[in-house]
Design a protein around this motif. Sequence first.
Motif, mmCIF file in Angstrom:
data_model
loop_
_atom_site.group_PDB
_atom_site.id
_atom_site.type_symbol
_atom_site.label_atom_id
_atom_site.label_comp_id
_atom_site.label_asym_id
_atom_site.label_seq_id
_atom_site.Cartn_x
_atom_site.Cartn_y
_atom_site.Cartn_z
ATOM 1 N N PRO A 76 10.681 -0.869 6.270
ATOM 2 C CA PRO A 76 9.446 -0.418 5.629
ATOM 3 C C PRO A 76 8.243 -1.215 6.123
ATOM 4 C CG PRO A 76 11.135 -0.942 3.986
ATOM 5 C CD PRO A 76 11.631 -1.450 5.310
ATOM 6 N N GLY A 77 7.065 -0.624 6.081
ATOM 7 C CA GLY A 77 5.858 -1.327 6.508
ATOM 8 C C GLY A 77 4.650 -0.698 5.849
ATOM 9 N N SER A 78 3.586 -1.484 5.706
ATOM 10 C CA SER A 78 2.407 -0.955 5.011
ATOM 11 C C SER A 78 1.626 0.030 5.885
ATOM 12 C CB SER A 78 1.502 -2.099 4.551
ATOM 13 O OG SER A 78 1.112 -2.859 5.673
ATOM 14 N N ASP A 79 2.069 0.203 7.138
ATOM 15 C CA ASP A 79 1.450 1.245 7.971
ATOM 16 C C ASP A 79 1.917 2.641 7.552
ATOM 17 O OD1 ASP A 79 4.027 0.669 8.801
ATOM 18 O OD2 ASP A 79 3.604 0.872 10.941
ATOM 19 N N ARG A 80 3.013 2.692 6.752
ATOM 20 C CA ARG A 80 3.548 3.973 6.282
ATOM 21 C C ARG A 80 3.789 3.886 4.774
ATOM 22 N NH1 ARG A 80 8.343 2.614 8.494
ATOM 23 N NH2 ARG A 80 7.226 0.744 9.078
ATOM 24 N N ARG A 141 -1.083 11.205 -9.419
ATOM 25 C CA ARG A 141 -2.319 10.763 -8.757
ATOM 26 C C ARG A 141 -2.361 9.236 -8.656
ATOM 27 N NH1 ARG A 141 -7.396 13.363 -11.351
ATOM 28 N NH2 ARG A 141 -6.125 14.490 -12.847
ATOM 29 N N VAL A 142 -1.836 8.554 -9.674
ATOM 30 C CA VAL A 142 -1.752 7.094 -9.603
ATOM 31 C C VAL A 142 -0.824 6.702 -8.440
ATOM 32 C CG1 VAL A 142 -1.110 4.959 -10.802
ATOM 33 C CG2 VAL A 142 -2.133 6.843 -12.092
ATOM 34 N N ALA A 143 0.271 7.421 -8.298
ATOM 35 C CA ALA A 143 1.196 7.132 -7.197
ATOM 36 C C ALA A 143 0.501 7.332 -5.846
ATOM 37 C CB ALA A 143 2.439 8.008 -7.307
ATOM 38 N N MET A 144 -0.340 8.349 -5.761
ATOM 39 C CA MET A 144 -1.088 8.583 -4.508
ATOM 40 C C MET A 144 -2.091 7.461 -4.275
ATOM 41 S SD MET A 144 -1.633 12.601 -3.801
ATOM 42 C CE MET A 144 -2.663 13.115 -5.118
ATOM 43 N N ALA A 145 -2.752 7.043 -5.358
ATOM 44 C CA ALA A 145 -3.736 5.959 -5.236
ATOM 45 C C ALA A 145 -3.043 4.667 -4.796
ATOM 46 C CB ALA A 145 -4.456 5.752 -6.566
ATOM 47 N N ARG A 146 -1.868 4.409 -5.352
ATOM 48 C CA ARG A 146 -1.128 3.200 -4.985
ATOM 49 C C ARG A 146 -0.780 3.241 -3.487
ATOM 50 N NH1 ARG A 146 4.293 2.594 -8.110
ATOM 51 N NH2 ARG A 146 4.524 4.572 -7.024
ATOM 52 N N ALA A 147 -0.362 4.414 -3.024
ATOM 53 C CA ALA A 147 -0.035 4.552 -1.599
ATOM 54 C C ALA A 147 -1.287 4.333 -0.743
ATOM 55 C CB ALA A 147 0.580 5.925 -1.338
ATOM 56 N N LEU A 148 -2.408 4.897 -1.171
ATOM 57 C CA LEU A 148 -3.654 4.761 -0.400
ATOM 58 C C LEU A 148 -4.163 3.324 -0.390
ATOM 59 C CD1 LEU A 148 -5.371 8.011 -1.695
ATOM 60 C CD2 LEU A 148 -4.793 7.559 0.709
ATOM 61 N N ALA A 149 -3.890 2.586 -1.476
ATOM 62 C CA ALA A 149 -4.382 1.207 -1.572
ATOM 63 C C ALA A 149 -3.737 0.289 -0.524
ATOM 64 C CB ALA A 149 -4.129 0.657 -2.975
ATOM 65 N N PHE A 150 -2.587 0.695 -0.020
ATOM 66 C CA PHE A 150 -1.971 -0.084 1.065
ATOM 67 C C PHE A 150 -2.746 0.089 2.365
ATOM 68 C CE2 PHE A 150 1.984 0.245 -1.536
ATOM 69 C CZ PHE A 150 2.236 -1.120 -1.629
ATOM 70 N N GLU A 151 -3.697 0.994 2.353
ATOM 71 C CA GLU A 151 -4.445 1.352 3.550
ATOM 72 C C GLU A 151 -3.506 1.657 4.716
ATOM 73 O OE1 GLU A 151 -7.301 -2.182 3.278
ATOM 74 O OE2 GLU A 151 -8.649 -0.436 3.358
ATOM 75 N N PRO A 152 -2.567 2.587 4.463
ATOM 76 C CA PRO A 152 -1.590 2.920 5.502
ATOM 77 C C PRO A 152 -2.230 3.778 6.591
ATOM 78 C CG PRO A 152 -1.370 4.454 3.703
ATOM 79 C CD PRO A 152 -2.446 3.477 3.296
ATOM 80 N N GLU A 153 -1.577 3.841 7.724
ATOM 81 C CA GLU A 153 -2.044 4.758 8.755
ATOM 82 C C GLU A 153 -1.503 6.150 8.462
ATOM 83 O OE1 GLU A 153 -1.071 3.051 12.549
ATOM 84 O OE2 GLU A 153 -1.925 1.136 11.941
ATOM 85 N N ALA A 154 -0.289 6.179 7.934
ATOM 86 C CA ALA A 154 0.330 7.462 7.618
ATOM 87 C C ALA A 154 0.803 7.485 6.174
ATOM 88 C CB ALA A 154 1.510 7.718 8.552
ATOM 89 N N LEU A 155 0.646 8.645 5.562
ATOM 90 C CA LEU A 155 1.087 8.859 4.199
ATOM 91 C C LEU A 155 2.306 9.787 4.284
ATOM 92 C CD1 LEU A 155 -0.203 7.907 1.556
ATOM 93 C CD2 LEU A 155 -1.509 10.040 1.505
#
Length: 246
Positions: A76-80, A141-155
Amino acid sequence: MAGEQLKVVDASKTFYTEWGKVEVLRSVSLTAARGEFLSVVGVSGCGKTTLLRIIAGLEQPSGGEVFCNGVRVSGPGSDRAVVFQEPRLFPWLNVEQNIAFGLKQRNEAARRVVEQALELVGLSAFRQAYPHELSGGMAQRVAMARALAFEPEALLMDEPFSALDAQTRTHMQSELQEIWRRTGKTILLVTHSIAEALLLSQRICIMTSAPGRFREVVEVDLPYPRDPDAPEFIRLKKYILTQLTA
Ligand SMILES: Nc1ncnc2c1ncn2[C@@H]1O[C@H](COP(=O)(O)OP(=O)(O)O)[C@@H](O)[C@H]1O
Ligand SMILES: [Mg+2]
């Protein structure tokens, strides 16, 4: 390599269980360009979650390789960042704390990232709410926000709206489209819903089952926001359905 965000090369997966071996994926390959919205559609059990978990680095493939931004994925990585079917929130943390939970820093920059993620999913007013106070759509939506907060390259999204009622689902789909437009993230969505894939994605990989394989990649050359009643939308929907079940 320029422009390639996600690349899966000949991924295969066989599970060994006490009942014997199960071949789930056979030689699956895909490439998502940077900023692309790519979907994978397939019937339940065809191996979509397994494929997504392999791309996320949560599962090792039995064969083949995965690359993110040209770098081989080994875990796993914060890029994804991944959004699962259920929100998976911590019930004892409020919205804001759930979003900030995985962040390494607790500084001003992190606070801004959380702020921005809250704003992107339209939950700024609910930052202090706890998961039990949220509707299913809000929790996702909170789950999406949490994913976006990692500032990933890919979701990476695994049937993120499947547990929601039809109206909430439609609403979330347009919100996701808006998030994609505003952030320019690469999005890989796996779904069993052909209509969802057609509403959102630029290309759709059609997956068949037992073992999971890619039959075809369809380009969706329709302007956004898409009209499900447009003749071309309906034609593609019928076509993909015949390919899925053929
Ligand atoms: N850890 C596992 N061990 C054994 N079989 C598994 C495991 N994970 C998934 N499978 C099997 O792989 C197949 C595909 O599952 P999955 O990837 O969840 O499909 P989908 O997400 O398309 O519904 C199913 O038959 C499932 O039972
Ligand atoms: Mg699944």
